[in-house]
Write an enzyme that holds these catalytic residues in place. Structure first.
Site, PDB file in Angstrom:
ATOM      1  N   CYS A  87       0.985  -1.199  -0.107  1.00  0.00           N
ATOM      2  CA  CYS A  87       0.006  -0.183   0.153  1.00  0.00           C
ATOM      3  C   CYS A  87       1.004   1.270   0.032  1.00  0.00           C
ATOM      4  O   CYS A  87       1.725   1.649  -0.947  1.00  0.00           O
ATOM      5  CB  CYS A  87      -0.767  -0.040   1.292  1.00  0.00           C
ATOM      6  SG  CYS A  87      -2.382   1.054   1.079  1.00  0.00           S
ATOM      7  N   HIS A 196      -3.906  -5.505   0.863  1.00  0.00           N
ATOM      8  CA  HIS A 196      -3.285  -5.968   2.367  1.00  0.00           C
ATOM      9  C   HIS A 196      -3.127  -7.467   2.596  1.00  0.00           C
ATOM     10  O   HIS A 196      -4.067  -7.845   3.391  1.00  0.00           O
ATOM     11  CB  HIS A 196      -3.890  -5.353   3.484  1.00  0.00           C
ATOM     12  CG  HIS A 196      -3.386  -3.611   3.453  1.00  0.00           C
ATOM     13  ND1 HIS A 196      -2.381  -3.047   3.929  1.00  0.00           N
ATOM     14  CD2 HIS A 196      -4.393  -2.728   2.697  1.00  0.00           C
ATOM     15  CE1 HIS A 196      -2.457  -1.840   3.618  1.00  0.00           C
ATOM     16  NE2 HIS A 196      -3.564  -1.569   3.108  1.00  0.00           N
ATOM     17  N   GLU A 198      -1.364  -8.822   4.786  1.00  0.00           N
ATOM     18  CA  GLU A 198      -1.038  -9.005   6.124  1.00  0.00           C
ATOM     19  C   GLU A 198      -2.287  -8.736   6.766  1.00  0.00           C
ATOM     20  O   GLU A 198      -2.471  -9.082   8.346  1.00  0.00           O
ATOM     21  CB  GLU A 198      -0.015  -7.738   6.634  1.00  0.00           C
ATOM     22  CG  GLU A 198      -0.533  -6.409   6.708  1.00  0.00           C
ATOM     23  CD  GLU A 198      -0.766  -5.522   5.497  1.00  0.00           C
ATOM     24  OE1 GLU A 198      -0.612  -6.240   4.585  1.00  0.00           O
ATOM     25  OE2 GLU A 198      -0.746  -4.457   5.464  1.00  0.00           O
TER      26      GLU A 198
END
Lengths: 224, 79
Positions: A87, A196, A198
């Protein structure tokens, strides 16, 4: 795997990233500050996490790309080090010239905070080796400027050299050229992506679709 | 020495801000606005007194930071 996550003023996904890295390798990454001028020795991976570094002043990632730690990261990358930018981290890598192109405002002008589907375009990199060939996985999007742009010549090179790591499947919500979601450096050691992974590593919070990226990294950098 | 650096999205690069402004002007009743391109103006006050040197410095600043030449063009003007 010895990893480090860089924190800038305005970064907000560093803890998510640290949790994802800890989940796959059992220990927390080093957290570095933007004013640091050196990286810990023996690092396998440097991660530039998401957020709004320096309030997105001037352009997203532009100020971070000039911060003190970035000189050390450039040197690390030039020496063959692995760098992951997610990002805002992807925006920084583009602004720093470590990846080609730039991220423009989303074509439909709206900030996108929703899930997307990503196709894994190649699995012979440390970032994508955890996925099955041809895999499509779900990840979270949270960006206002994720519209990947590069000139026609760069685009032809990226496609010709297979440096597109990830592509949006289905609707290309931010308007990226060729639905590009993630770009690799020519040596395949720097990856920038807008979504994302994560945020998709915990079965209780959003599922584990993103986990193969981190599991693959941990496997690649397993101590001998 | 005061310098004005104008940064604009390059021709052909999508400018969603410009497009939104164009639409807003239309809805306010300003007819016939065919295109709006939104850029930035940065005013610099440099200690340099030589115009050529000031211009060269500002151009270097624009290339390195003020503009992203992948997507933006810039012009430098002494004011």
């Amino acid at each position: 795997m010895k990893s480090a996550v860089v924190v800038f003023p305005g970064t907000n996904r560093e803890r998510d990233m640290a949790i994802a890295l800890e989940r796959v390798c059992g220990h927390r990454p080093a957290m570095l500050w933007h004013r640091d001028t050196a990286l810990p020795t023996g690092l396998d991976l440097v991660v530039l996490p998401g957020g709004f570094s320096y309030g997105d002043y001037l352009r997203c990632g532009a100020m971070a790309a000039q911060s003190p730690i970035m000189a050390a990261i450039r040197e690390f990358a030039a020496g063959g080090g692995h760098v992951l930018g997610v990002c805002n981290g992807f925006q920084m890598l583009c602004e720093a010239g470590l990846l080609p192109g730039a991220l423009l405002k989303n074509a439909a002008l709206r900030f996108l905070a929703q899930d997307c589907s990503l196709s894994v375009e190649r699995t012979d990199t440390v970032f994508t080796r955890g996925f099955a060939p041809g895999a499509v996985f779900r990840a979270t999007m949270a960006h206002g400027d994720g519209n990947y742009f590069c000139d026609a010549e760069t685009l032809a090179r990226l496609e010709g050299e297979r440096l597109v790591a990830l592509r949006y499947v289905g609707e290309n919500l931010n308007g990226s050229v060729n639905a590009i979601a993630g770009v690799l450096s020519p040596n395949l050691r720097v990856l920038g992506l807008m979504p994302h992974p994560e945020n998709c590593v915990d079965p209780l919070v959003g599922g584990t679709d993103g986990l193969p990226m981190f599991a693959g990294l941990a496997e690649a950098f397993q101590p001998a | 020495m005061k310098i004005k650096v104008t940064v604009m999205p390059k021709p052909g690069v999508l400018d969603p801000q410009g497009r939104a402004i164009q639409q807003a002007l239309g809805s306010l009743g300003f007819a016939g606005v065919q295109e709006v391109r939104a850029g930035k103006v940065l005013l610099l006050d440099l200690a340099e007194t030589d115009p050529a040197a000031a211009r060269a410095t500002a151009e270097a600043m624009a290339r390195q930071l003020l503009a992203n030449t992948v997507i933006e063009s810039f012009s430098v003007e002494l004011v």
